[in-house]
Design an enzyme around this catalytic site. Structure first.
Site, PDB file in Angstrom:
ATOM      1  CG  ASP A   1      44.464  50.995  43.177  1.00 45.80           C
ATOM      2  OD1 ASP A   1      44.472  52.311  43.129  1.00 45.80           O
ATOM      3  OD2 ASP A   1      43.712  50.175  42.761  1.00 45.80           O
TER       4      ASP A   1
ATOM      5  CB  THR B   1      47.401  49.252  39.661  1.00 42.31           C
ATOM      6  OG1 THR B   1      46.323  49.591  40.646  1.00 42.31           O
ATOM      7  CG2 THR B   1      48.463  48.206  40.678  1.00 42.31           C
TER       8      THR B   1
HETATM    9  O1  F6P Z   1      42.197  50.460  40.703  1.00 40.29           O
HETATM   10  C1  F6P Z   1      42.627  51.867  39.974  1.00 40.29           C
HETATM   11  C2  F6P Z   1      41.320  52.863  40.316  1.00 40.29           C
HETATM   12  O2  F6P Z   1      41.618  54.115  40.129  1.00 40.29           O
HETATM   13  C3  F6P Z   1      41.215  52.817  42.098  1.00 40.29           C
HETATM   14  O3  F6P Z   1      42.009  53.572  42.752  1.00 40.29           O
HETATM   15  C4  F6P Z   1      39.744  53.595  42.148  1.00 40.29           C
HETATM   16  O4  F6P Z   1      39.027  52.945  43.059  1.00 40.29           O
HETATM   17  C5  F6P Z   1      39.216  52.756  40.908  1.00 40.29           C
HETATM   18  O5  F6P Z   1      40.129  52.486  39.974  1.00 40.29           O
HETATM   19  C6  F6P Z   1      38.012  53.787  40.058  1.00 40.29           C
HETATM   20  O6  F6P Z   1      37.595  53.148  39.097  1.00 40.29           O
HETATM   21  P1  F6P Z   1      36.549  53.716  37.811  1.00 40.29           P
HETATM   22  O7  F6P Z   1      37.679  54.277  36.888  1.00 40.29           O
HETATM   23  O8  F6P Z   1      35.874  52.351  37.672  1.00 40.29           O
HETATM   24  O9  F6P Z   1      35.968  54.894  38.476  1.00 40.29           O
END
Ligand code: F6P
Length: 360
Positions: free
Chosen positions: A142, A140
């Protein structure tokens, strides 16, 4: 050489750089060292839900380009919880039995699931319910998976965000502006604090530390009084308004998404006539592109270690990075321990020590 096995691998949740090097490592270790077969399952658990399951046998010779390739060749999804799966007619349905059946239909001896804490919780529940042999690999951008210092994808995201801060420095200085960079990270501020320090930000705002707009403005003015007429702010996407209101918007599919803190700060700073401001929302750029050397190393080490765990019949484990080595821990521990930024840890101390305003 252990007995012949057939194992599956899937990537789940949001993509990131480093997934392909991880897949490569699993295939090289499992096929070339142990002589097993590796089935690549497409689109996370969605591939197992199909009948027949959507999976392909992965060969070592296909792995050559993957070390430097972004994304995931297997595809992924961060939608559709199998236990409450959204159906075409608008209802939700428990599809866990279909996914469990897919694993057994493929004749898998074990499954390697690459995902964040949300994916791990779902995969573990499926494994318990369906008698699967599961090994996890954390990924991740994050970096919020408990018990591991590094998750695949974080380092590349930090490199990209750092480069963005570096680039913004020049244009901020040329125009004497305050430039605000909004970065991803969901509820954690790991990307913001790391890229902020590495890129030379003056103010870093993270969800873990409340802030005061007066102090943000005071920091900008302090710099102006020193003759430093530009200022760089890095803000994590989940930072709220000064009074604690979450900033979200609803997308075209009706889903609630994080976003808007950069614009909010811009309006507040500009509205107080402190400086001219501009906002950059970095978004999915942070998830794309070539994996950094560190993400290639972490993904490779995790991939090899995950296959070795299967060879030892050691399941319900996730590989983690701790004290410069890969060690495995129960998946349950990784799910139970969320990793926020330590507000008194080394990075926070470093930021404060450099005179960066962190909100306290
Ligand atoms: O969890 C990874 C992440 O990139 C977060 O940092 C972000 O808030 C989210 O996913 C974005 O998700 P999506 O790809 O659904 O826009």
């Amino acid at each position: 050489m252990s007995e012949q096995k057939r194992i599956g691998i899937l990537t789940s949740g949001g993509d990131c750089a480093g997934l392909n090097p991880t897949i490569r490592a699993v295939v090289l270790r499992a096929v070339e060292h142990y002589g097993w077969e590796v089935m690549g399952i497409r689109q996370a658990t969605h591939g197992l839900m199909k009948d027949p399951p959507d999976a392909v046998s992965l060969q070592p010779q296909q792995m050559d380009p993957l070390l430097t390739a972004g994304g995931t060749i297997l595809g992924t999804t961060n939608k559709g919880n199998p236990f409450a799966f959204p159906m075409a007619d608008g209802t939700v349905c428990d599809r866990s039995a279909d996914i469990i059946a897919g694993y057994h239909q493929l004749g898998l001896d074990a499954l390697i699931g690459i995902g964040g804490d949300g994916s791990m919780a779902i995969l573990r529940q499926l494994a318990q319910q369906g008698n699967w042999n599961l090994v996890g690999i954390p990924k991740t951008i994050d970096n919020d998976v408990g018990v591991t210092e590094w998750s695949v994808g974080f380092d590349t995201a930090v490199s990209i965000a750092t480069e963005a801060v570096e680039r913004l420095q020049f244009t901020a200085a040329s125009h004497s502006r305050v430039l605000i960079l909004e970065v991803m990270g969901r509820d954690a501020g790991h990307i913001a604090i790391s890229a902020g320090i590495a890129g030379g930000a003056d103010i870093i705002l993270i969800p873990e530390i409340p802030y005061a707009l007066d102090n943000v403005c005071a920091k900008i003015k302090e710099r102006q009084q020193q003759g430093r007429n530009h200022c760089l702010i890095v803000v994590a996407e989940a930072v709220r308004t000064e009074t604690g209101t979450p900033l979200t918007y609803t997308d075209g599919l009706g889903e609630c998404r994080l976003g808007g803190i950069g614009q909010y700060l811009s309006e507040q700073i500009c509205g107080r006539h402190v400086a001219e401001t501009r906002v950059t929302v970095l978004g999915h750029v942070q998830r794309g592109g070539m994996p950094s050397p560190t993400d290639r190393l972490i993904g490779s080490a995790f991939g090899v270690a995950a296959v070795d765990l299967i060879a030892e019949d050691h399941f319900d484990q996730i590989v983690t990075w701790q004290n410069r080595q890969v060690v495995s821990v129960p998946i349950l521990d990784a799910i139970a321990h969320y990793r926020a930024v330590n507000t008194t840890g080394t990075l926070a101390k470093t930021a404060r020590g450099l005179g960066i305003y962190l909100g306290d």
